[in-house]
Design a protein around this motif. Structure first.
Motif, PDB file in Angstrom:
ATOM      1  N   ASP A 108       0.828  -1.198   0.000  1.00 43.90           N
ATOM      2  CA  ASP A 108       0.000   0.000   0.000  1.00 43.90           C
ATOM      3  C   ASP A 108       0.866   1.253   0.000  1.00 43.90           C
ATOM      4  O   ASP A 108       0.602   2.198  -0.727  1.00 43.90           O
ATOM      5  CB  ASP A 108      -0.929  -0.024   1.221  1.00 43.90           C
ATOM      6  N   SER A 109       1.930   1.274   0.825  1.00 38.61           N
ATOM      7  CA  SER A 109       2.821   2.430   0.879  1.00 38.61           C
ATOM      8  C   SER A 109       4.127   2.032   1.541  1.00 38.61           C
ATOM      9  O   SER A 109       4.208   0.997   2.197  1.00 38.61           O
ATOM     10  CB  SER A 109       2.169   3.579   1.652  1.00 38.61           C
ATOM     11  N   ALA A 110       5.138   2.878   1.372  1.00 37.79           N
ATOM     12  CA  ALA A 110       6.434   2.694   2.023  1.00 37.79           C
ATOM     13  C   ALA A 110       6.975   4.069   2.380  1.00 37.79           C
ATOM     14  O   ALA A 110       6.857   5.008   1.590  1.00 37.79           O
ATOM     15  CB  ALA A 110       7.401   1.955   1.106  1.00 37.79           C
ATOM     16  N   ARG A 111       7.530   4.182   3.589  1.00 34.81           N
ATOM     17  CA  ARG A 111       8.086   5.459   4.016  1.00 34.81           C
ATOM     18  C   ARG A 111       9.253   5.201   4.963  1.00 34.81           C
ATOM     19  O   ARG A 111       9.288   4.185   5.649  1.00 34.81           O
ATOM     20  CB  ARG A 111       7.032   6.341   4.653  1.00 34.81           C
ATOM     21  N   LEU A 112      10.184   6.144   4.993  1.00 36.57           N
ATOM     22  CA  LEU A 112      11.353   6.064   5.862  1.00 36.57           C
ATOM     23  C   LEU A 112      11.230   7.142   6.916  1.00 36.57           C
ATOM     24  O   LEU A 112      11.144   8.328   6.583  1.00 36.57           O
ATOM     25  CB  LEU A 112      12.625   6.250   5.034  1.00 36.57           C
ATOM     26  N   GLU A 113      11.182   6.728   8.191  1.00 39.84           N
ATOM     27  CA  GLU A 113      11.074   7.702   9.267  1.00 39.84           C
ATOM     28  C   GLU A 113      11.868   7.229  10.470  1.00 39.84           C
ATOM     29  O   GLU A 113      11.732   6.080  10.905  1.00 39.84           O
ATOM     30  CB  GLU A 113       9.613   7.978   9.649  1.00 39.84           C
ATOM     31  N   ASN A 114      12.719   8.094  10.972  1.00 34.76           N
ATOM     32  CA  ASN A 114      13.537   7.823  12.168  1.00 34.76           C
ATOM     33  C   ASN A 114      14.355   6.537  12.061  1.00 34.76           C
ATOM     34  O   ASN A 114      14.459   5.777  13.015  1.00 34.76           O
ATOM     35  CB  ASN A 114      12.653   7.770  13.423  1.00 34.76           C
ATOM     36  N   GLY A 115      14.921   6.272  10.902  1.00 31.33           N
ATOM     37  CA  GLY A 115      15.755   5.086  10.717  1.00 31.33           C
ATOM     38  C   GLY A 115      14.992   3.793  10.518  1.00 31.33           C
ATOM     39  O   GLY A 115      15.596   2.728  10.457  1.00 31.33           O
ATOM     40  N   LEU A 116      13.655   3.867  10.432  1.00 26.47           N
ATOM     41  CA  LEU A 116      12.834   2.683  10.186  1.00 26.47           C
ATOM     42  C   LEU A 116      12.143   2.803   8.839  1.00 26.47           C
ATOM     43  O   LEU A 116      11.507   3.823   8.558  1.00 26.47           O
ATOM     44  CB  LEU A 116      11.769   2.514  11.270  1.00 26.47           C
ATOM     45  N   LEU A 117      12.270   1.780   8.033  1.00 26.37           N
ATOM     46  CA  LEU A 117      11.533   1.711   6.781  1.00 26.37           C
ATOM     47  C   LEU A 117      10.215   1.019   7.094  1.00 26.37           C
ATOM     48  O   LEU A 117      10.191  -0.128   7.535  1.00 26.37           O
ATOM     49  CB  LEU A 117      12.317   0.922   5.734  1.00 26.37           C
ATOM     50  N   GLN A 118       9.118   1.737   6.910  1.00 25.16           N
ATOM     51  CA  GLN A 118       7.777   1.218   7.197  1.00 25.16           C
ATOM     52  C   GLN A 118       7.106   0.864   5.874  1.00 25.16           C
ATOM     53  O   GLN A 118       6.903   1.741   5.035  1.00 25.16           O
ATOM     54  CB  GLN A 118       6.926   2.277   7.915  1.00 25.16           C
ATOM     55  N   ILE A 119       6.757  -0.390   5.697  1.00 30.36           N
ATOM     56  CA  ILE A 119       6.080  -0.848   4.485  1.00 30.36           C
ATOM     57  C   ILE A 119       4.707  -1.344   4.901  1.00 30.36           C
ATOM     58  O   ILE A 119       4.593  -2.316   5.656  1.00 30.36           O
ATOM     59  CB  ILE A 119       6.867  -1.962   3.774  1.00 30.36           C
ATOM     60  N   ASP A 120       3.663  -0.666   4.427  1.00 30.87           N
ATOM     61  CA  ASP A 120       2.291  -1.051   4.746  1.00 30.87           C
ATOM     62  C   ASP A 120       1.760  -1.966   3.662  1.00 30.87           C
ATOM     63  O   ASP A 120       1.879  -1.672   2.466  1.00 30.87           O
ATOM     64  CB  ASP A 120       1.398   0.179   4.881  1.00 30.87           C
ATOM     65  N   LEU A 121       1.167  -3.066   4.085  1.00 29.02           N
ATOM     66  CA  LEU A 121       0.604  -4.065   3.175  1.00 29.02           C
ATOM     67  C   LEU A 121      -0.878  -4.208   3.472  1.00 29.02           C
ATOM     68  O   LEU A 121      -1.315  -4.035   4.611  1.00 29.02           O
ATOM     69  CB  LEU A 121       1.287  -5.420   3.386  1.00 29.02           C
ATOM     70  N   VAL A 122      -1.634  -4.526   2.447  1.00 24.75           N
ATOM     71  CA  VAL A 122      -3.073  -4.728   2.623  1.00 24.75           C
ATOM     72  C   VAL A 122      -3.510  -5.911   1.764  1.00 24.75           C
ATOM     73  O   VAL A 122      -2.987  -6.115   0.670  1.00 24.75           O
ATOM     74  CB  VAL A 122      -3.865  -3.444   2.271  1.00 24.75           C
ATOM     75  N   ARG A 123      -4.434  -6.692   2.307  1.00 23.65           N
ATOM     76  CA  ARG A 123      -4.999  -7.818   1.557  1.00 23.65           C
ATOM     77  C   ARG A 123      -6.273  -7.323   0.890  1.00 23.65           C
ATOM     78  O   ARG A 123      -7.226  -6.943   1.557  1.00 23.65           O
ATOM     79  CB  ARG A 123      -5.320  -8.985   2.483  1.00 23.65           C
ATOM     80  N   ARG A 124      -6.280  -7.331  -0.434  1.00 26.37           N
ATOM     81  CA  ARG A 124      -7.449  -6.904  -1.210  1.00 26.37           C
ATOM     82  C   ARG A 124      -7.963  -8.098  -1.997  1.00 26.37           C
ATOM     83  O   ARG A 124      -7.439  -8.427  -3.058  1.00 26.37           O
ATOM     84  CB  ARG A 124      -7.078  -5.768  -2.158  1.00 26.37           C
ATOM     85  N   ILE A 125      -8.985  -8.701  -1.470  1.00 25.83           N
ATOM     86  CA  ILE A 125      -9.576  -9.872  -2.127  1.00 25.83           C
ATOM     87  C   ILE A 125     -10.583  -9.384  -3.154  1.00 25.83           C
ATOM     88  O   ILE A 125     -11.450  -8.569  -2.829  1.00 25.83           O
ATOM     89  CB  ILE A 125     -10.244 -10.788  -1.090  1.00 25.83           C
ATOM     90  N   PRO A 126     -10.487  -9.845  -4.401  1.00 21.23           N
ATOM     91  CA  PRO A 126     -11.452  -9.425  -5.422  1.00 21.23           C
ATOM     92  C   PRO A 126     -12.873  -9.825  -5.024  1.00 21.23           C
ATOM     93  O   PRO A 126     -13.083 -10.829  -4.346  1.00 21.23           O
ATOM     94  CB  PRO A 126     -11.008 -10.189  -6.673  1.00 21.23           C
ATOM     95  N   GLU A 127     -13.827  -9.032  -5.452  1.00 23.75           N
ATOM     96  CA  GLU A 127     -15.236  -9.289  -5.120  1.00 23.75           C
ATOM     97  C   GLU A 127     -15.671 -10.690  -5.539  1.00 23.75           C
ATOM     98  O   GLU A 127     -16.441 -11.333  -4.852  1.00 23.75           O
ATOM     99  CB  GLU A 127     -16.141  -8.243  -5.783  1.00 23.75           C
ATOM    100  N   ALA A 128     -15.158 -11.157  -6.672  1.00 19.74           N
ATOM    101  CA  ALA A 128     -15.552 -12.480  -7.162  1.00 19.74           C
ATOM    102  C   ALA A 128     -15.058 -13.599  -6.243  1.00 19.74           C
ATOM    103  O   ALA A 128     -15.630 -14.689  -6.234  1.00 19.74           O
ATOM    104  CB  ALA A 128     -15.013 -12.697  -8.571  1.00 19.74           C
ATOM    105  N   MET A 129     -14.029 -13.340  -5.444  1.00 22.00           N
ATOM    106  CA  MET A 129     -13.474 -14.360  -4.563  1.00 22.00           C
ATOM    107  C   MET A 129     -14.062 -14.315  -3.151  1.00 22.00           C
ATOM    108  O   MET A 129     -13.873 -15.247  -2.378  1.00 22.00           O
ATOM    109  CB  MET A 129     -11.958 -14.186  -4.462  1.00 22.00           C
ATOM    110  N   LYS A 130     -14.772 -13.253  -2.821  1.00 22.26           N
ATOM    111  CA  LYS A 130     -15.346 -13.127  -1.488  1.00 22.26           C
ATOM    112  C   LYS A 130     -16.564 -14.031  -1.353  1.00 22.26           C
ATOM    113  O   LYS A 130     -17.297 -14.261  -2.310  1.00 22.26           O
ATOM    114  CB  LYS A 130     -15.754 -11.677  -1.214  1.00 22.26           C
TER     115      LYS A 130
END
Length: 151
Positions: A108-130
């Motif tokens: 979803d996003s990646a950012r570098l703050e205070n010496g930490l690389l933060q990588i945000d991930l999200v599970r997006r299941i397609p409507e047809a699979m729900k």
């Protein structure tokens, strides 16, 4: 390091070869410790990977994703700044970390703050699979009478 033999399971588990390879690969990578990282659940379908990358700038790090694989690599530019280190404890060694992602997990996003690389991930299941609820309709009334045979 230990490699497990999944042959007994593989005999009856069709199409799970990748899973067994991932389990073996995970035990091999357990010895690598640089850079240290945390994996945090941020919600039902959200995750965050935090990597400690002190001394690296955003331009020194690349985050790439391709089908079910997230790769984070860092290579510090060798600057000739004329410093004479007495002790150099902050590592500037190049690194590469790989994370296997489940199906439908995206960066979803990646950012570098205070010496930490933060990588945000999200599970997006397609409507047809729900999962979805199927309405059950009423059956059509059948003929009540049995047709008589012609004599």
């Amino acid at each position: 390091m230990r490699t497990y033999d999944f042959t007994p399971f593989a005999r009856s588990a069709i199409g799970f070869d990748r899973l067994f390879d991932l389990l073996n690969a995970g035990s091999k990578e357990a010895g690598e410790g640089y850079p240290p990282y945390d994996i945090i659940r941020t919600g039902d379908d959200g995750f965050r990977i935090s990597l400690a990358v002190a001394g690296f700038k955003a331009s020194d790090i690349t985050v790439t994703t391709q089908r079910n694989l997230l790769t984070v690599a860092g290579r510090k530019a060798q600057a000739k700044n004329g410093l004479n280190y007495i002790y150099h404890g902050i590592s500037a060694a190049p690194f590469e970390r790989r994370f296997n992602l489940a199906d439908y997990v995206e960066v979803d996003s990646a950012r570098l703050e205070n010496g930490l690389l933060q990588i945000d991930l999200v599970r997006r299941i397609p409507e047809a699979m729900k999962p979805r609820r199927i309405e059950i309709g009423a059956a059509e009334p059948a003929d009540q009478g049995i047709p008589a045979k012609a004599a």
